[in-house]
Design a protein around this motif. Structure first.
Motif, PDB file in Angstrom:
ATOM      1  N   SER A 153     -83.120  48.129  76.919  1.00 25.35           N
ATOM      2  CA  SER A 153     -82.630  48.893  78.056  1.00 25.35           C
ATOM      3  C   SER A 153     -83.639  48.810  79.192  1.00 25.35           C
ATOM      4  O   SER A 153     -84.844  48.888  78.968  1.00 25.35           O
ATOM      5  N   GLY A 154     -83.135  48.622  80.402  1.00 23.43           N
ATOM      6  CA  GLY A 154     -83.996  48.537  81.575  1.00 23.43           C
ATOM      7  C   GLY A 154     -84.232  47.124  82.065  1.00 23.43           C
ATOM      8  O   GLY A 154     -84.731  46.931  83.166  1.00 23.43           O
ATOM      9  N   VAL A 155     -83.878  46.123  81.259  1.00 21.39           N
ATOM     10  CA  VAL A 155     -83.997  44.739  81.705  1.00 21.39           C
ATOM     11  C   VAL A 155     -82.827  44.455  82.638  1.00 21.39           C
ATOM     12  O   VAL A 155     -81.675  44.739  82.311  1.00 21.39           O
ATOM     13  N   GLU A 156     -83.146  43.919  83.810  1.00 21.02           N
ATOM     14  CA  GLU A 156     -82.111  43.614  84.796  1.00 21.02           C
ATOM     15  C   GLU A 156     -81.704  42.148  84.656  1.00 21.02           C
ATOM     16  O   GLU A 156     -82.540  41.294  84.371  1.00 21.02           O
ATOM     17  N   GLU A 157     -80.409  41.874  84.871  1.00 24.52           N
ATOM     18  CA  GLU A 157     -79.901  40.521  84.641  1.00 24.52           C
ATOM     19  C   GLU A 157     -78.722  40.217  85.538  1.00 24.52           C
ATOM     20  O   GLU A 157     -77.909  41.087  85.842  1.00 24.52           O
ATOM     21  N   THR A 158     -78.629  38.959  85.958  1.00 25.82           N
ATOM     22  CA  THR A 158     -77.411  38.457  86.571  1.00 25.82           C
ATOM     23  C   THR A 158     -77.182  37.054  86.042  1.00 25.82           C
ATOM     24  O   THR A 158     -78.126  36.313  85.777  1.00 25.82           O
ATOM     25  N   ILE A 159     -75.908  36.713  85.845  1.00 24.48           N
ATOM     26  CA  ILE A 159     -75.528  35.409  85.298  1.00 24.48           C
ATOM     27  C   ILE A 159     -74.599  34.729  86.288  1.00 24.48           C
ATOM     28  O   ILE A 159     -73.660  35.341  86.793  1.00 24.48           O
ATOM     29  N   VAL A 160     -74.862  33.450  86.542  1.00 21.08           N
ATOM     30  CA  VAL A 160     -73.988  32.650  87.392  1.00 21.08           C
ATOM     31  C   VAL A 160     -73.465  31.511  86.519  1.00 21.08           C
ATOM     32  O   VAL A 160     -74.242  30.739  85.948  1.00 21.08           O
TER      33      VAL A 160
END
Length: 137
Positions: free
Chosen positions: A97-104
């Motif tokens: 929890s707390g890890v930020e992520e974005t996927i393309v």
């Protein structure tokens, strides 16, 4: 400023195989690198920034770990670490929890030239859309 001090693999109790990890100062992070991923990591301000790129699957993942996240998952330093003494440790993982992520991936990956983008450009373009994992799952 914090720096990446070492890289190698860690072993989790009951796991099938070891996972890529890196040490920033005295804390070990497991960014979620898979076999087909290329990886670029750097420390910026109080964050570890990770660019995971899988060209075969046309997918690129940007993860940002606060260096203040607590290391709560038990692991053993496995191999590859040259500047870190072998030990049982607590680590921060990409699932925490707390890890930020974005996927393309998919059409966005193909139409926005994500495959040829360098890590710095990728980060600059998508840093604003990083999202924190929902603690509820």
């Amino acid at each position: 400023m914090a720096d990446i001090k070492d890289t190698g693999k860690v072993w989790f109790p009951g796991a099938f195989g070891p996972e890529y990890a890196l040490r920033v100062e005295d804390k070990v992070f497991v960014p979620g690198k898979e076999a087909d991923h290329s990886i670029d990591c750097r420390v910026e301000e109080n964050f570890l920034i990770v660019d995971l790129h899988d060209q075969k699957k046309e997918k690129r993942t940007l993860r940002r770990f606060s260096l203040d996240l607590p290391a709560t998952t038990a692991a053993t330093l496995f191999n590859g670490f040259e500047n870190t003494k072998h030990a049982d440790v607590q680590v921060v993982t990409y699932k925490d929890s707390g890890v930020e992520e974005t996927i393309v991936a998919g059409d966005s990956y193909r139409t926005d030239s994500i495959a040829s983008m360098d890590s710095e450009s990728f980060f600059q373009r998508f840093a604003g859309v990083l999202r924190k994992e929902d603690p509820a799952g």
